[in-house]
Design a protein around this motif. Structure first.
Motif, PDB file in Angstrom:
ATOM      1  N   THR A  19       0.836  -1.206   0.000  1.00 15.30           N
ATOM      2  CA  THR A  19       0.000   0.000   0.000  1.00 15.30           C
ATOM      3  C   THR A  19       0.876   1.264   0.000  1.00 15.30           C
ATOM      4  O   THR A  19       0.532   2.245  -0.650  1.00 15.30           O
ATOM      5  CB  THR A  19      -0.990   0.014   1.178  1.00 15.30           C
ATOM      6  N   ARG A  20       2.011   1.212   0.682  1.00 14.89           N
ATOM      7  CA  ARG A  20       2.938   2.356   0.684  1.00 14.89           C
ATOM      8  C   ARG A  20       3.489   2.590  -0.722  1.00 14.89           C
ATOM      9  O   ARG A  20       3.542   3.723  -1.208  1.00 14.89           O
ATOM     10  CB  ARG A  20       4.074   2.113   1.678  1.00 14.89           C
ATOM     11  N   TYR A  21       3.908   1.516  -1.381  1.00 13.36           N
ATOM     12  CA  TYR A  21       4.407   1.636  -2.751  1.00 13.36           C
ATOM     13  C   TYR A  21       3.320   2.182  -3.680  1.00 13.36           C
ATOM     14  O   TYR A  21       3.564   3.115  -4.458  1.00 13.36           O
ATOM     15  CB  TYR A  21       4.913   0.285  -3.282  1.00 13.36           C
ATOM     16  N   LEU A  22       2.120   1.606  -3.613  1.00 16.05           N
ATOM     17  CA  LEU A  22       1.047   2.019  -4.517  1.00 16.05           C
ATOM     18  C   LEU A  22       0.668   3.487  -4.313  1.00 16.05           C
ATOM     19  O   LEU A  22       0.465   4.221  -5.283  1.00 16.05           O
ATOM     20  CB  LEU A  22      -0.181   1.116  -4.343  1.00 16.05           C
ATOM     21  N   ALA A  23       0.602   3.915  -3.060  1.00 13.43           N
ATOM     22  CA  ALA A  23       0.274   5.318  -2.767  1.00 13.43           C
ATOM     23  C   ALA A  23       1.370   6.244  -3.305  1.00 13.43           C
ATOM     24  O   ALA A  23       1.082   7.281  -3.918  1.00 13.43           O
ATOM     25  CB  ALA A  23       0.085   5.523  -1.271  1.00 13.43           C
ATOM     26  N   THR A  35      11.811   3.025  -1.823  1.00 11.16           N
ATOM     27  CA  THR A  35      12.150   2.451  -0.513  1.00 11.16           C
ATOM     28  C   THR A  35      11.346   1.199  -0.194  1.00 11.16           C
ATOM     29  O   THR A  35      11.667   0.497   0.758  1.00 11.16           O
ATOM     30  CB  THR A  35      11.925   3.462   0.632  1.00 11.16           C
ATOM     31  N   ALA A  36      10.327   0.900  -0.990  1.00 16.64           N
ATOM     32  CA  ALA A  36       9.514  -0.294  -0.757  1.00 16.64           C
ATOM     33  C   ALA A  36      10.170  -1.553  -1.320  1.00 16.64           C
ATOM     34  O   ALA A  36       9.719  -2.660  -1.049  1.00 16.64           O
ATOM     35  CB  ALA A  36       8.120  -0.109  -1.371  1.00 16.64           C
ATOM     36  N   PHE A  37      11.248  -1.402  -2.073  1.00 16.82           N
ATOM     37  CA  PHE A  37      11.891  -2.526  -2.751  1.00 16.82           C
ATOM     38  C   PHE A  37      13.162  -2.985  -2.036  1.00 16.82           C
ATOM     39  O   PHE A  37      13.863  -2.180  -1.441  1.00 16.82           O
ATOM     40  CB  PHE A  37      12.260  -2.130  -4.192  1.00 16.82           C
ATOM     41  N   THR A  38      13.462  -4.289  -2.157  1.00 18.88           N
ATOM     42  CA  THR A  38      14.745  -4.806  -1.690  1.00 18.88           C
ATOM     43  C   THR A  38      15.842  -4.234  -2.594  1.00 18.88           C
ATOM     44  O   THR A  38      15.570  -3.787  -3.714  1.00 18.88           O
ATOM     45  CB  THR A  38      14.796  -6.357  -1.755  1.00 18.88           C
ATOM     46  N   ASP A  39      17.085  -4.267  -2.126  1.00 19.28           N
ATOM     47  CA  ASP A  39      18.207  -3.741  -2.916  1.00 19.28           C
ATOM     48  C   ASP A  39      18.383  -4.480  -4.242  1.00 19.28           C
ATOM     49  O   ASP A  39      18.839  -3.900  -5.216  1.00 19.28           O
ATOM     50  CB  ASP A  39      19.514  -3.822  -2.122  1.00 19.28           C
TER      51      ASP A  39
END
Length: 119
Positions: A19-23, A35-39
């Motif tokens: 939800t953080r990524y989508l927003a 910041t929602a993704f792994t390195d």
């Protein structure tokens, strides 16, 4: 035995990182979205693969400015605790003007490890 069939859930039941990524994606907030993704995350969109934070950040920047569109979350599904599908309805100035896209997420350590976007 789990059959790995998607189970419809409410959008509120999606994990916080999704939800953080989508927003952030909807708001064209690349700094927050990345910041929602792994390195070592991978994104597959429109036949292209983006691997790692820098490539994903460039993809987010490009996708935020390439077309003007609205995006509405139409459906959410859980396959298991690491796999989710969020179906979005888009309308805008891209070829065709409307499309429903499935965002298929794989999570690892409460971050997005893999995202595949497909009609």
């Amino acid at each position: 035995m789990h059959d790995h069939q998607p189970r419809t859930i409410t959008p509120d039941d999606l994990p916080e990182v999704i939800t953080r990524y989508l927003a952030a994606h909807r708001a064209h907030d690349t700094a927050t979205a990345v910041t929602a993704f792994t390195d070592d995350a991978t994104v597959i969109d429109d036949g292209n693969t983006y691997q790692g934070g820098a490539a994903i950040e460039r993809w987010l920047d490009r996708s935020a400015t390439e077309f003007t569109y609205t995006i509405d979350l139409a459906n959410a599904q859980e396959i298991d605790t690491a796999h989710y599908i969020a179906t979005h309805h888009l309308e805008g100035d891209f070829p065709g003007g409307t499309i429903d896209l499935r965002y298929r997420f794989t999570l690892r350590d409460d971050l997005i490890e893999h995202l595949s976007i497909e009609p």
